[in-house]
Write a protein that holds these residues in place. Structure first.
Motif: not given
Lengths: 392, 392
Positions: A270-295
């Motif tokens: 997983p990588m961490d993604f941050y938005n950087k703003d005065r009024d919001s601070d969204y962060r999400y952690r996920a791999p750059a590639l998402l695979l489904d159950d079949e790959g």
């Protein structure tokens, strides 16, 4: 009632035309097997069949939602009797005196044999520069606005290729809302519903400057990145500002084939993604590639300028950087890049979770550049396609 | 400038108070090690440090987004010189004559040692009936509307316990919007932004009837299930209609401990969820339990009445049903159930991706029942908490 000609509606609004009839039935300890006219074999487990009983006692006629709950019958439920009658599978169960009747079109459509499952799978049509330049799916604004057949045609191409151009859109601000609403409602984000892409003095993100933007997906900082991105060009007489688009699925498949270790790192660390703003601070952690159950790769999440500090166990850090750099280096190769200069009236629509987009820097001394944008999620696209397919 | 007292802002708006100073520095081939006053050890890789250089050449002063790209330096970048100066880590790199300076508060806050990573992890406070009945986190409407400290207090409890009650809300229709907007915008769905829960003759889903609703999460048919669900009671003098709430994380952890094979089945075998309506046909495929990269349960996705036919390889079908039935059977056990009757002015808020909710059937011959509901996503909750924490 003749199953061969009937279309079937229950527990849903979809239709299941009968293309094959069941011709053989064999019951086993936990499942039964059906042989079809064309030689195909289906196995259906008793639990699965009981769970899918479409009778009006099990499914609400009003809402078409299930009332029955599968945990209210024994785990080893079995038929007292199972037979094929006029193409239907009829079962009398060994508990509650319950009887079920299954339509052959529905049964065949839901067969879960390996063959049937693999035939149902949608395959994206990946592209590099050679496959997209000169072959961009193009549609006419009036056509998709007024004709459901053309709308469906557009939406299927949008789903499969991840990119399309709608030409000759009015250049009135706000027009975009009506076009997006042909699919469904707009996904609201911290940038509002409709956003204006132009250079602003108080820019809170790189998009609102005149700077070069490297290839990225929008809002990787959000748990659900927006699905379709719409970019509607109202004015573009500044020099520069060309759009560059890269099919992230193509890059990912290239990596899977040529550097599987790095592909695996991008799909698992997983990588961490941050938005950087005065009024919001969204962060999400996920791999750059998402695979489904079949790959299969179903999502790319990447924006250099919205990454937070990597937060991985020490021994994974260099492995991640090696893979990340490889991905970025590939996106910079011209053979993967499709360059397009938006003209007024053009509406470019692409799957933001698949197609990375970039913009060259532009020079405002020589003109203006004004785009309007919005997002519509993948759920909406797919639902709209299914509803249109019920009747067209 | 004295690192011990300064709070630090760059490449973001968060503050990083200095609690410890680095006292030892040791450089290795791909990383350096810092020893802190309290004996803690941190390892920082050179690629990671170069990637996080906060200088104004690497980060835009306007947007605080990164301009530098890590693939533009060699993979084996190293310091020519690294030293501790007044608590700061200063590095002169072996390429581009670039120098970086890292603040001790920021460095310590982003240490990725196993200890530090584990300390940063948020732990949900799971509950069963005994732990929640009589201990429901309660807040006063006026307080959370007017006081940011009380708002933050509510939101943290909401994040950790997944449930809270706001008392004494005005019973004017639409009030809910203002309360939800204290967090952020409302998540729009196919049920609109604000939805009315009452019995309707043309119900398109079970919620809009007076029927019993089994325990479920809302909109498992959508890729991103709505995060917080708000249920605001305007009127409730019908008999019946009590709300039942179950902490899905508690059930999941119970299964992990007592029937690990079935836990594993629910966390790995995807289910298919379908909505069934005239104008929409949302479908999503995902396991009932979603785990993060550390194996923690972060989401439950379950509604008996919104399941489509299971689409798994044949040998997994019975395994799935066994696990699914176990989960449902546990949710039906009174020891896990919290029952609450909503009174006018009550606003119940729960994490829809964690807390399953149910409703007993109600009898409209004796009165009316009218709730208003809306959704606000987890992203919004967490962003709001972070922004409030910057100043409070």
């Amino acid at each position: 009632m003749n199953a061969q000609t009937e279309t079937f509606e229950v527990a849903g609004y979809s239709r299941y035309p009968v293309t094959q009839l069941p011709v053989r039935l064999e019951t086993g300890p936990a499942s039964l097997r059906i042989g079809w006219q064309d030689g195909h074999q289906s196995e259906y487990h008793y639990l699965w069949l009981r769970d899918n009983c479409p009778c009006t006692g099990c499914v609400s006629s009003l809402t078409r939602e299930q009332l029955f709950e599968i945990c209210d019958v024994p785990l080893d439920i079995r038929p007292l009797q199972a037979q094929l009658v006029d193409g239907y599978l009829e079962i009398l169960w060994d508990c509650d005196d319950h009887a079920s009747r299954f339509h052959p079109g529905w049964l065949r459509a839901h067969c879960y044999s390996e063959t049937a499952r693999s035939e149902r799978r949608l395959q994206p049509q990946v592209w590099d520069r050679e496959r997209i330049a000169g072959h961009l799916p193009e549609f006419d604004c009036q056509g998709v606005m007024q004709d459901d057949v053309q709308l469906l045609h557009w939406l299927r191409r949008q789903r499969d290729s991840g990119i399309a151009l709608i030409r000759d859109c009015p250049t009135t601000p706000g027009t975009l809302v009506q076009i997006a609403n042909r699919i469904s409602f707009i996904r609201e984000t911290n940038f509002g519903t409709l956003f204006d892409v132009r250079s602003k003095p108080d820019a809170n993100t790189a998009a609102y400057t005149n700077l070069r933007l490297p290839l990225h997906t929008d809002l990787p900082t959000r748990e659900l990145q927006p699905g379709l991105q719409f970019l509607h060009c109202l004015q573009n007489d500044a020099s520069g500002g060309e759009s560059i688009l890269v099919d992230g699925f193509c890059i990912a498949e290239h990596m899977r084939a040529h550097c599987p270790d790095e592909f695996e790192a991008l799909a698992s660390l997983p990588m961490d993604f941050y938005n950087k703003d005065r009024d919001s601070d969204y962060r999400y952690r996920a791999p750059a590639l998402l695979l489904d159950d079949e790959g299969a790769v179903v999502e790319v999440r990447l924006a250099n300028f919205l990454r937070g500090p990597l937060d991985l166990p020490g021994h994974e850090v260099v492995r991640h950087y090696r893979a990340y750099r490889t991905f970025i280096a590939l996106t910079r190769e011209p053979r993967f890049q499709f360059e397009y200069r938006l003209n007024p009236g053009d509406l470019l629509v692409f799957d933001n979770r698949r197609v990375l987009h970039a913009r060259r820097a532009f020079d405002l001394t020589q003109g203006h550049r004004h785009l309007q944008g919005c997002y519509v999620d993948r759920d909406e696209l797919l639902s709209r396609i299914r509803v249109l397919e019920r009747t067209l």
